[in-house]
Write a protein that holds these residues in place. Sequence first.
Motif, short mmCIF file in Angstrom:
data_model
loop_
_atom_site.label_atom_id
_atom_site.label_comp_id
_atom_site.label_asym_id
_atom_site.label_seq_id
_atom_site.Cartn_x
_atom_site.Cartn_y
_atom_site.Cartn_z
N GLN A 1 0.34 -30.18 -2.56
CA GLN A 1 0.12 -28.79 -2.94
C GLN A 1 -0.48 -28.05 -1.75
N ARG A 2 0.09 -26.92 -1.39
CA ARG A 2 -0.38 -26.20 -0.20
C ARG A 2 -0.68 -24.74 -0.57
N LYS A 3 -1.92 -24.33 -0.38
CA LYS A 3 -2.31 -22.97 -0.76
C LYS A 3 -3.18 -22.34 0.32
N PRO A 4 -3.15 -20.99 0.38
CA PRO A 4 -4.09 -20.34 1.30
C PRO A 4 -5.50 -20.31 0.69
N VAL B 1 -3.48 -24.83 3.31
CA VAL B 1 -3.90 -26.21 3.59
C VAL B 1 -3.41 -27.11 2.45
N GLU B 2 -2.91 -28.29 2.83
CA GLU B 2 -2.47 -29.25 1.81
C GLU B 2 -3.66 -29.96 1.18
N VAL B 3 -3.53 -30.34 -0.07
CA VAL B 3 -4.57 -31.11 -0.74
C VAL B 3 -4.87 -32.40 0.04
N ASN B 4 -3.82 -33.00 0.60
CA ASN B 4 -3.99 -34.22 1.42
C ASN B 4 -5.05 -34.03 2.50
N LYS B 5 -5.01 -32.89 3.17
CA LYS B 5 -5.94 -32.60 4.26
C LYS B 5 -7.37 -32.46 3.70
#
Length: 322
Positions: free
Chosen positions: A218-221, A256-260
Amino acid sequence: MKKKTILVTGVAGMIGSELLTRLIKNNKNFIIGIDNFTLGKKSNIKEYFKQKNFIFFNIDLSKKIQNKKLSKLLKKKKLDEIWHLAANSDIKSGILNSEIDYKNTFMTTYYILNFIKKNLKYKSKIIFTSSSAVFGDVKKMINENMPALYSCSNYGSMKLASEAMLSSFSYLNNVKSFIFRLPNVVGEKLTHGVIFDLSNKIKNKKRKYLQVLGNGKQRKPYSHGSEIVDCMLYVKNHMHKSFVNYYNIGNNDKGVEVNKIVELLVEKFNYKKKIKFEKKNSGWKGDVPKYSYSTKKINQLGYKFSLSSLDAIKKTISELEK
Ligand SMILES: NC(=O)c1ccc[n+]([C@@H]2O[C@H](COP(=O)([O-])OP(=O)(O)OC[C@H]3O[C@@H](n4cnc5c(N)ncnc54)[C@H](O)[C@@H]3O)[C@@H](O)[C@H]2O)c1
């Protein structure tokens, strides 16, 4: 110069308490703060309780407001600004129980608007914190001209209903309103969201592994609460001709991805246990796993966010207590 009288709902929350810190400075404003600590904390605002230019009311705004002391105070002081921030900010909890958003996201708007009606000035301003969630999962760059019709959460729907209520209220009562559609906001006093969820799970010694919601992609600002407050104050102080003014605010980067986020938290807390991801694309039904924002309108007014999404995440993680 006469002090401005400013009402802030949700004052004990992450963004509300940040706003209070700005408004209370220099003794230029008299601030009336309301919260019922559903999510916000007394510790976020306690340091201001003794200041003469701040008064706090513990009121549940999802019910008709019947507070004699507040009504008496407002008879003497008309409101210059109303910042309506009180809401259920935890989207997931509102999906599990729709009454939460009906009451805390919509009825708080309904009751506060009805309550302040007689205490407005000709040039009063209402500032409302709406959300990117009103757009739903549109899968394209979101700008202010796009119709907000595809909400996929009760939170998004109740924010949209609040926007509509505020629009007619502004027109009927000759006041100016600012509807700020916020992205994911992070900061030291988080009450919900991915960093809040994962850091609490990491700190819980009884947990055998770290469960991440969704597949991590999931990638969000993200924007930091301090910059969100700066931006709202900046835009509100510009000349506006319309009764209702809509703004997307936040970063327009890729997010930013949740992974990061997981990686940064694991490093911060030196977490050694197993990490488990789910197979699904989103954390829960109703979540919007990817979105991006056009911020052209605030940029045209001369406002630019200085922290990128990653900077905002890193700053928040550095502020977390170990
Ligand atoms: N943080 C985000 O990611 C984000 C994103 C988009 C929009 N917003 C909006 O910005 C505003 C502030 O968000 P935040 O992150 O500071 O959340 P928060 O949860 O920290 O603050 C919301 C405050 O409202 C109060 N509140 C809730 N129901 C109430 C009720 N019935 N009566 C009185 N007070 C009540 C809570 O106790 C809390 O202090 C909210 O309207 C939220 O929906 C936040």
